[in-house]
Design an enzyme around this catalytic site. Sequence first.
Site, PDB file in Angstrom:
ATOM      1  N   GLN A 100       0.830  -1.202   0.000  1.00 47.36           N
ATOM      2  CA  GLN A 100       0.000   0.000   0.000  1.00 47.36           C
ATOM      3  C   GLN A 100       0.866   1.255   0.000  1.00 47.36           C
ATOM      4  O   GLN A 100       1.809   1.368   0.781  1.00 47.36           O
ATOM      5  CB  GLN A 100      -0.928   0.032   1.215  1.00 47.36           C
ATOM      6  CG  GLN A 100      -1.961   1.156   1.100  1.00 47.36           C
ATOM      7  CD  GLN A 100      -2.753   1.374   2.366  1.00 47.36           C
ATOM      8  OE1 GLN A 100      -2.235   1.904   3.332  1.00 47.36           O
ATOM      9  NE2 GLN A 100      -4.026   0.978   2.351  1.00 47.36           N
ATOM     10  N   CYS A 124      -6.112   7.151   5.363  1.00 48.99           N
ATOM     11  CA  CYS A 124      -5.400   7.428   6.611  1.00 48.99           C
ATOM     12  C   CYS A 124      -5.802   8.798   7.155  1.00 48.99           C
ATOM     13  O   CYS A 124      -5.675   9.810   6.464  1.00 48.99           O
ATOM     14  CB  CYS A 124      -3.893   7.381   6.389  1.00 48.99           C
ATOM     15  SG  CYS A 124      -2.949   7.783   7.882  1.00 48.99           S
ATOM     16  N   GLY A 148     -13.576  -1.672   9.868  1.00 51.06           N
ATOM     17  CA  GLY A 148     -13.966  -0.877  11.021  1.00 51.06           C
ATOM     18  C   GLY A 148     -14.869  -1.639  11.969  1.00 51.06           C
ATOM     19  O   GLY A 148     -15.969  -2.060  11.598  1.00 51.06           O
ATOM     20  N   ASP A 149     -14.385  -1.853  13.194  1.00 50.03           N
ATOM     21  CA  ASP A 149     -15.175  -2.463  14.280  1.00 50.03           C
ATOM     22  C   ASP A 149     -15.488  -3.937  14.074  1.00 50.03           C
ATOM     23  O   ASP A 149     -16.431  -4.458  14.684  1.00 50.03           O
ATOM     24  CB  ASP A 149     -16.475  -1.695  14.517  1.00 50.03           C
ATOM     25  CG  ASP A 149     -16.253  -0.297  15.071  1.00 50.03           C
ATOM     26  OD1 ASP A 149     -15.088   0.059  15.323  1.00 50.03           O
ATOM     27  OD2 ASP A 149     -17.244   0.438  15.239  1.00 50.03           O
TER      28      ASP A 149
END
Length: 331
Positions: free
Chosen positions: A72, A102, A205-206
């Site tokens: 990346q 980011c 996410g999560d």
Amino acid sequence: MVKIADIELPDFPLLLAPMEDVSDPPFRALCKEQGADVVYTEFISSEGLIRDAAKSTMKLDIYEKERPVGIQIFGANLDSMLEAVDIVEKSNPDIIDINFGCPVKKVVSKGAGAGILKDVCLMESLTAEIVKRTKLPVTVKTRLGWDHDSIKIVEVAERLQDVGCKAISIHGRTRAQMYKGNADWKPIADVKNNPRMHIPVFGNGDVDSPERAVEMRDKYGLDGAMIGRATIGNPWFFKQVKHYINTGEHLAPITLEERVEAARRHLQMAIDWKGEKLGVFETRRHYTNYFKGIPHFKEYRMKMVTSDDSKDVFAALDEVLENFKDYQFVS
């Protein structure tokens, strides 16, 4: 089956997210052994690469056992990004991923990472030019938008797909949220449900439990999960999720012996790769989670996170194995 260009992955693949000072070769190797289907390097500055900055070029190290692996990169200057792509190609990754997500200030202030969410046209043109530059599949990791009032992720994802992006991973927060609050997966589902979308859409996410991974698949219909923070000091998370998906039951708790052995291997691989000083220092963040739940553990954790000598850390691990051998972890 899920495919990123010609790369065939299992149904609902699990991806290790790119994390600064976490997703290095030692940790990626552990995660791969435990069931990660795709792993990504730490994000790499395009400017750092073209300046031949040691920290950036070191992040290009990848190994056959990691494949498929993505490198990346991030940046906002087209010429620098294209030059970085040329450098990255020499490491022969399977995927080049662009970081458009980011949220940290030092990245965003340069218009890179999530900073580019303010300029979707630039986001699109950068992706298009990178796709033209390389024969490798190009993927993107991004967020829902800059803030709540500028969420256009359905349009953004479609535009990125149309210029050649082969998969997209979407973190369910805006840049303004950073990592606060709860990730919202509904807008990611809206991307997946867009009838014009035909590339894989991964949620991020999560995802902090096997149940949450199943929810991402079954309720939101996403193609896979990119997992970050839940894996720190817990490379078994991938195996735990897959076991739950396959059986509907939780995997038996990881034993103390397995945890100590993984911590030892992790530390030794880190030392072998980046030297004693950095290897000891950058492995510290994992110990709390490796041994999470053990009562009265502070004394041993402090030895691990304050010592600059690997011999002391290995000795502390031996003590843990001896002094807590009767401790039973719970799921």
